[in-house]
Scaffold this motif. Sequence first.
Motif, PDB file in Angstrom:
ATOM      1  N   ASP A   1      -5.453   8.835  -5.355  1.00 21.57           N
ATOM      2  CA  ASP A   1      -6.170   7.575  -5.280  1.00 21.57           C
ATOM      3  C   ASP A   1      -5.496   6.238  -4.758  1.00 21.57           C
ATOM      4  OD1 ASP A   1      -8.270   6.144  -5.701  1.00 21.57           O
ATOM      5  OD2 ASP A   1      -8.341   5.856  -7.886  1.00 21.57           O
TER       6      ASP A   1
ATOM      7  N   CYS B   1       0.926  -1.220  -0.023  1.00 21.76           N
ATOM      8  CA  CYS B   1       0.065   0.035   0.124  1.00 21.76           C
ATOM      9  C   CYS B   1       1.002   1.340  -0.016  1.00 21.76           C
ATOM     10  CB  CYS B   1      -0.987  -0.001   1.331  1.00 21.76           C
ATOM     11  SG  CYS B   1      -1.786   1.549   1.134  1.00 21.76           S
TER      12      CYS B   1
ATOM     13  N   SER C   1      -4.321   2.657  -3.505  1.00 22.29           N
ATOM     14  CA  SER C   1      -4.707   1.368  -3.618  1.00 22.29           C
ATOM     15  C   SER C   1      -4.101   0.004  -2.646  1.00 22.29           C
ATOM     16  CB  SER C   1      -4.909   0.781  -4.988  1.00 22.29           C
ATOM     17  OG  SER C   1      -3.371   0.693  -5.312  1.00 22.29           O
TER      18      SER C   1
ATOM     19  N   GLU D   1      -3.153  -3.881  -1.951  1.00 22.74           N
ATOM     20  CA  GLU D   1      -2.813  -5.108  -2.633  1.00 22.74           C
ATOM     21  C   GLU D   1      -2.347  -6.130  -1.657  1.00 22.74           C
ATOM     22  OE1 GLU D   1      -1.502  -5.392  -6.792  1.00 22.74           O
ATOM     23  OE2 GLU D   1       0.192  -6.796  -6.051  1.00 22.74           O
TER      24      GLU D   1
ATOM     25  N   GLN E   1      -7.263  -6.910  -4.345  1.00 31.61           N
ATOM     26  CA  GLN E   1      -6.747  -5.619  -4.545  1.00 31.61           C
ATOM     27  C   GLN E   1      -8.013  -4.729  -4.284  1.00 31.61           C
ATOM     28  OE1 GLN E   1      -6.127  -4.376  -8.736  1.00 31.61           O
ATOM     29  NE2 GLN E   1      -4.746  -3.195  -8.177  1.00 31.61           N
ATOM     30  N   VAL E   2      -7.819  -3.668  -3.536  1.00 34.29           N
ATOM     31  CA  VAL E   2      -8.887  -2.579  -3.182  1.00 34.29           C
ATOM     32  C   VAL E   2      -8.396  -1.342  -3.947  1.00 34.29           C
ATOM     33  CG1 VAL E   2      -9.983  -1.758  -1.245  1.00 34.29           C
ATOM     34  CG2 VAL E   2      -9.152  -3.919  -0.869  1.00 34.29           C
ATOM     35  N   LYS E   3      -9.221  -1.095  -4.883  1.00 38.21           N
ATOM     36  CA  LYS E   3      -9.003   0.266  -5.374  1.00 38.21           C
ATOM     37  C   LYS E   3      -9.962   1.479  -4.902  1.00 38.21           C
ATOM     38  CE  LYS E   3      -8.078  -1.523  -9.905  1.00 38.21           C
ATOM     39  NZ  LYS E   3      -8.464  -1.546 -11.334  1.00 38.21           N
ATOM     40  N   HIS E   4      -9.519   2.726  -4.861  1.00 41.51           N
ATOM     41  CA  HIS E   4     -10.341   3.585  -4.212  1.00 41.51           C
ATOM     42  C   HIS E   4     -10.292   3.638  -2.743  1.00 41.51           C
ATOM     43  CE1 HIS E   4     -11.423   4.424  -8.288  1.00 41.51           C
ATOM     44  NE2 HIS E   4     -12.214   3.253  -8.326  1.00 41.51           N
ATOM     45  N   LEU E   5      -8.985   3.637  -2.330  1.00 38.35           N
ATOM     46  CA  LEU E   5      -8.900   3.198  -0.703  1.00 38.35           C
ATOM     47  C   LEU E   5      -9.493   4.117   0.209  1.00 38.35           C
ATOM     48  CD1 LEU E   5      -7.697   0.655   0.830  1.00 38.35           C
ATOM     49  CD2 LEU E   5      -5.577   1.735   0.815  1.00 38.35           C
TER      50      LEU E   5
END
Length: 287
Positions: A192, A185, A194, A196, A206-210
């Motif tokens: 923006d 991270c 993210s 992983e 995977q987390v986008k727009h954290l």
Amino acid sequence: MRDFPSCFGESGVQISDSSSSSNRASQNLVTCLYKTELHGCSCTITVTWSKSLMGQGLSIGIDDDANQSLCKVDIKPWIFSKMKGSKGLEFGKSKVYIVWDISAAKFGSGPEPLEGFFVAVVIDHEMALLLGDLTKEAYRKTNANPPPSNAMFISKREHIYGKKVYCTKAQFCDNGQVHDIAIECEAVGLKDPSLEIRVDRKRVMQVKHLAWKFRGNQSILVDGIQVEVFWDVHNWLFGTPGGNAVFMFQTCLAPEKSLPLAFSQVSRESQLAGIGFSLILYAWRNE
């Protein structure tokens, strides 16, 4: 994906605890919980490894099925004479004998030894818990009755450090493969960010727009086992510069199961419900 606060009861508390404000010296420890049987009743053995400028330390506590402390032994950090030794004590009609030998142990970056050691907990001449790879030496030193301990590893808490990548190892089932876990991270200065997570270098999550999803949970598969991953990176994004993120990997978690706040409560809940293994990681950013 379920709403993260709902996983922690109606009050919506997070799994973060007071460790976020403690100093680095107190963070250099690993706590492991094991479930075993004592006189036909379930009990929990807590083993805490610590590390300081004075050397390695070890604490062992035994709690009964009602979460009442039966006994506890603190082996203070040692440099010379305490690399091996033993302690005996009694609770009720039971005799407890704790024997350890870390004199030839190999350590990594953390306080927990990797190989070349043993720690044995013997209760009434039966091996209740045996850690390490020197099993023959342990039985010779303790004169404990075989067979080996049937203790089940149910929970582990540790602190990990990094700037962008945070690494550890985990074994999610008995006699299963030891996996490399990497959490990546890069949140500083990004509009923006993210998140992983990789297991054995393979991306499993995977987390986008954290910034919008700084708390949450997601299921992954490891060794064919469903593992529920919870994360809370609020401190990284919005907290103080020295704040920590918290991650939990929980096996066999029922979808409707609510998780409590404290690590001891999580471990206790896991033990009672028989829902498997939980790994809790406090991730600290090296400045």
